[in-house]
Write an enzyme that holds these catalytic residues in place. Structure first.
Site, PDB file in Angstrom:
ATOM      1  N   ARG A 186       0.832  -1.221   0.000  1.00  0.00           N
ATOM      2  CA  ARG A 186       0.000   0.000   0.000  1.00  0.00           C
ATOM      3  C   ARG A 186       0.861   1.264   0.000  1.00  0.00           C
ATOM      4  O   ARG A 186       0.337   2.371  -0.069  1.00  0.00           O
ATOM      5  CB  ARG A 186      -0.867   0.035   1.260  1.00  0.00           C
ATOM      6  CG  ARG A 186      -1.733  -1.175   1.472  1.00  0.00           C
ATOM      7  CD  ARG A 186      -3.152  -0.897   1.019  1.00  0.00           C
ATOM      8  NE  ARG A 186      -3.964  -2.071   1.244  1.00  0.00           N
ATOM      9  CZ  ARG A 186      -5.241  -2.033   1.572  1.00  0.00           C
ATOM     10  NH1 ARG A 186      -5.855  -0.880   1.703  1.00  0.00           N
ATOM     11  NH2 ARG A 186      -5.920  -3.142   1.744  1.00  0.00           N
ATOM     12  N   SER A 187       2.171   1.099   0.148  1.00  0.00           N
ATOM     13  CA  SER A 187       3.037   2.280   0.272  1.00  0.00           C
ATOM     14  C   SER A 187       2.976   3.209  -0.946  1.00  0.00           C
ATOM     15  O   SER A 187       2.984   4.431  -0.772  1.00  0.00           O
ATOM     16  CB  SER A 187       4.481   1.851   0.533  1.00  0.00           C
ATOM     17  OG  SER A 187       4.564   1.253   1.803  1.00  0.00           O
ATOM     18  N   LYS A 224      13.793  -6.947   4.903  1.00  0.00           N
ATOM     19  CA  LYS A 224      13.962  -6.073   6.066  1.00  0.00           C
ATOM     20  C   LYS A 224      15.191  -6.449   6.917  1.00  0.00           C
ATOM     21  O   LYS A 224      15.793  -5.591   7.539  1.00  0.00           O
ATOM     22  CB  LYS A 224      12.706  -6.100   6.941  1.00  0.00           C
ATOM     23  CG  LYS A 224      11.534  -5.328   6.330  1.00  0.00           C
ATOM     24  CD  LYS A 224      10.323  -5.455   7.233  1.00  0.00           C
ATOM     25  CE  LYS A 224       9.494  -4.197   7.222  1.00  0.00           C
ATOM     26  NZ  LYS A 224       8.437  -4.207   8.230  1.00  0.00           N
ATOM     27  N   ASP A 265      20.473   2.973  15.797  1.00  0.00           N
ATOM     28  CA  ASP A 265      20.429   2.115  16.987  1.00  0.00           C
ATOM     29  C   ASP A 265      19.124   1.331  17.045  1.00  0.00           C
ATOM     30  O   ASP A 265      19.109   0.158  17.386  1.00  0.00           O
ATOM     31  CB  ASP A 265      20.550   2.967  18.264  1.00  0.00           C
ATOM     32  CG  ASP A 265      21.955   3.523  18.427  1.00  0.00           C
ATOM     33  OD1 ASP A 265      22.863   3.049  17.707  1.00  0.00           O
ATOM     34  OD2 ASP A 265      22.136   4.430  19.257  1.00  0.00           O
ATOM     35  N   ASN A 291      13.188  -0.867   7.761  1.00  0.00           N
ATOM     36  CA  ASN A 291      12.104  -0.706   6.772  1.00  0.00           C
ATOM     37  C   ASN A 291      12.285   0.553   5.940  1.00  0.00           C
ATOM     38  O   ASN A 291      11.529   0.785   5.000  1.00  0.00           O
ATOM     39  CB  ASN A 291      10.739  -0.673   7.460  1.00  0.00           C
ATOM     40  CG  ASN A 291      10.544   0.562   8.313  1.00  0.00           C
ATOM     41  OD1 ASN A 291      11.514   1.192   8.736  1.00  0.00           O
ATOM     42  ND2 ASN A 291       9.310   0.921   8.568  1.00  0.00           N
ATOM     43  N   ASP A 333       9.079   1.316  12.247  1.00  0.00           N
ATOM     44  CA  ASP A 333       7.849   0.598  12.635  1.00  0.00           C
ATOM     45  C   ASP A 333       7.475   0.874  14.103  1.00  0.00           C
ATOM     46  O   ASP A 333       6.306   1.044  14.432  1.00  0.00           O
ATOM     47  CB  ASP A 333       8.021  -0.913  12.440  1.00  0.00           C
ATOM     48  CG  ASP A 333       7.892  -1.317  10.975  1.00  0.00           C
ATOM     49  OD1 ASP A 333       7.220  -0.596  10.201  1.00  0.00           O
ATOM     50  OD2 ASP A 333       8.465  -2.359  10.596  1.00  0.00           O
ATOM     51  N   ALA A 358       5.338 -12.994  18.002  1.00  0.00           N
ATOM     52  CA  ALA A 358       6.780 -12.780  18.176  1.00  0.00           C
ATOM     53  C   ALA A 358       7.497 -12.704  16.836  1.00  0.00           C
ATOM     54  O   ALA A 358       8.646 -13.122  16.708  1.00  0.00           O
ATOM     55  CB  ALA A 358       7.368 -13.890  19.047  1.00  0.00           C
ATOM     56  N   GLY A 359       6.844 -12.152  15.825  1.00  0.00           N
ATOM     57  CA  GLY A 359       7.455 -11.996  14.501  1.00  0.00           C
ATOM     58  C   GLY A 359       8.152 -10.645  14.386  1.00  0.00           C
ATOM     59  O   GLY A 359       8.490 -10.004  15.394  1.00  0.00           O
ATOM     60  N   GLY A 360       8.357 -10.196  13.149  1.00  0.00           N
ATOM     61  CA  GLY A 360       9.071  -8.943  12.898  1.00  0.00           C
ATOM     62  C   GLY A 360       8.357  -7.737  13.488  1.00  0.00           C
ATOM     63  O   GLY A 360       8.992  -6.864  14.088  1.00  0.00           O
TER      64      GLY A 360
HETATM   65  P1  ATR Z   1       5.263  -9.928  10.897  1.00  0.00           P
HETATM   66  O1  ATR Z   1       6.530  -9.415  10.309  1.00  0.00           O
HETATM   67  O2  ATR Z   1       4.027  -9.259  10.349  1.00  0.00           O
HETATM   68  O3  ATR Z   1       5.276  -9.907  12.401  1.00  0.00           O
HETATM   69  P2  ATR Z   1       5.841 -12.761  10.896  1.00  0.00           P
HETATM   70  O4  ATR Z   1       7.244 -12.442  11.260  1.00  0.00           O
HETATM   71  O5  ATR Z   1       5.612 -13.818   9.870  1.00  0.00           O
HETATM   72  O6  ATR Z   1       5.105 -11.456  10.393  1.00  0.00           O
HETATM   73  O7  ATR Z   1       5.040 -13.137  12.252  1.00  0.00           O
HETATM   74  C1  ATR Z   1       3.736 -13.552  12.232  1.00  0.00           C
HETATM   75  C2  ATR Z   1       3.229 -13.755  13.660  1.00  0.00           C
HETATM   76  O8  ATR Z   1       1.860 -14.218  13.573  1.00  0.00           O
HETATM   77  C3  ATR Z   1       3.983 -14.829  14.437  1.00  0.00           C
HETATM   78  O9  ATR Z   1       3.975 -14.489  15.825  1.00  0.00           O
HETATM   79  C4  ATR Z   1       3.122 -16.072  14.191  1.00  0.00           C
HETATM   80  O10 ATR Z   1       3.248 -17.089  15.159  1.00  0.00           O
HETATM   81  P3  ATR Z   1       4.345 -18.267  14.955  1.00  0.00           P
HETATM   82  O11 ATR Z   1       5.644 -17.677  15.388  1.00  0.00           O
HETATM   83  O12 ATR Z   1       3.868 -19.355  15.841  1.00  0.00           O
HETATM   84  O13 ATR Z   1       4.315 -18.644  13.488  1.00  0.00           O
HETATM   85  C5  ATR Z   1       1.745 -15.469  14.263  1.00  0.00           C
HETATM   86  N1  ATR Z   1       0.723 -16.312  13.626  1.00  0.00           N
HETATM   87  C6  ATR Z   1       0.472 -16.457  12.303  1.00  0.00           C
HETATM   88  N2  ATR Z   1      -0.545 -17.328  12.098  1.00  0.00           N
HETATM   89  C7  ATR Z   1      -0.932 -17.755  13.342  1.00  0.00           C
HETATM   90  C8  ATR Z   1      -1.938 -18.660  13.819  1.00  0.00           C
HETATM   91  N3  ATR Z   1      -2.768 -19.307  12.973  1.00  0.00           N
HETATM   92  N4  ATR Z   1      -2.061 -18.827  15.161  1.00  0.00           N
HETATM   93  C9  ATR Z   1      -1.242 -18.174  16.024  1.00  0.00           C
HETATM   94  N5  ATR Z   1      -0.282 -17.301  15.641  1.00  0.00           N
HETATM   95  C10 ATR Z   1      -0.127 -17.100  14.313  1.00  0.00           C
END
Ligand code: ATR
Length: 278
Positions: A20-21, A70, A82, A91, A107, A134-136
């Site tokens: 969308r950027s 990223k 930092d 990003n 972000d 716990a993703g990005g």
């Molecule tokens: P982003 O950069 O948007 O954070 P990402 O790094 O792929 O994307 O992280 C996605 C997050 O959504 C993760 O915390 C993922 O959990 P997992 O580490 O267990 O994969 C979470 N997620 C995605 N689908 C999920 C689901 N069906 N149930 C629970 N957590 C989910």
């Protein structure tokens, strides 16, 4: 000659069609009458480094980065802020006059600005935060909450190991919560953030109960399609103030636009509409 050419910026990813950027930055360029362009750039992984290095010579002032670049950009950047090194991803990139690459991560600041715009009295320091996922995006948000003074950040994730790694990385004020205990961890939380993809169109909703959350808590979703997720609807029904995910997308774009086009842009309703209808 180069100085007379219109300034260029863009977003680099692979694939890139979903971003969308371009709609966002093009809205600002038109609104402020700037004769520049913001272009989606699909660069294949094998061409990423040579592609990025060529951009300053073509008139690009900088670019945003999206999946899958990223993290990759950090190892080739000449300077990393930092906050980008703490998050472990960037990003936003600005090219200096000599073509060197400066990498930043906006972000986390985008998250904070979005929350502050929607809930001006909110202060991270006023109580514990619960971050789901716990993703990005979670890394940027955890980092921003800690920097803004959150006394405790609880983190929970379906894949336990990723939450444990984040807990270790960010240290003292982090508490790891088992995924099965997420509903209980809402107890006493001041800020609750969904950073997972759950609730996005095509994904299942986030169904964890918010009943244990204090009604004074703030619930934030980073999902913006749809704007009103099941999580936010339930949080609001329980009395919580809610913040949707569009604000973070818009606010994270401000520092890049300002550095490339020399104008600090506003985030307002016209921008929200432009991005939603793109
Ligand atoms: P982003 O950069 O948007 O954070 P990402 O790094 O792929 O994307 O992280 C996605 C997050 O959504 C993760 O915390 C993922 O959990 P997992 O580490 O267990 O994969 C979470 N997620 C995605 N689908 C999920 C689901 N069906 N149930 C629970 N957590 C989910």
């Amino acid at each position: 000659m180069t100085d007379e050419a219109p300034p260029l910026a863009g977003v680099v990813g692979w694939p890139i069609a979903q971003s969308r950027s371009p709609a966002l930055h093009t809205h600002w360029l038109k609104r402020y009458g700037i004769s520049g362009y913001y272009i989606p750039l699909g660069i294949r992984p094998q061409d990423f480094e040579s592609g990025i290095r060529a951009l300053p010579k073509l008139g690009f002032k900088g670019v945003n980065l999206t999946i899958p670049y990223k993290e990759t950009i950090l190892s080739m950047a000449d300077g990393v802020t930092d906050r980008a090194s703490l998050i472990g991803a960037a990003n936003t990139v600005t090219f200096r006059a000599d073509g060197s690459i400066q990498a930043d991560n906006t972000d986390g600041i985008g998250f904070l600005q979005s929350v502050r715009a929607a809930a001006p009295d909110w202060q991270a320091a006023d109580g514990p935060a619960l971050v789901i996922g716990a993703g990005g995006a979670a890394r940027a948000i955890v980092s921003a909450l800690l920097t803004a003074g959150a006394p405790e950040v609880r983190i929970t994730n379906r894949t336990r190991q990723k939450a444990e790694m984040l807990t270790e990385h960010f240290g003292g004020r982090m508490t790891h919560i088992d995924w099965s205990k997420t509903a209980t961890a809402m107890d006493g939380a001041h800020t609750i953030v969904n950073t997972t993809a759950l609730g996005m169109i095509g994904k299942p909703p986030l169904t964890i109960s918010v009943d244990a959350a204090p009604t004074t808590a703030l619930a934030v979703d980073i999902v913006y399609n749809p704007l009103d997720t099941d999580f936010l609807i339930r949080a609001r029904a329980h009395g919580l103030t809610t913040v949707d995910g569009l604000g973070m997308l818009l606010h994270q774009a401000v520092p890049g636009f300002e550095s490339w086009f020399n104008h600090r842009p506003d985030v307002d309703d016209a921008l929200r509409q432009a991005v939603l209808s793109a």
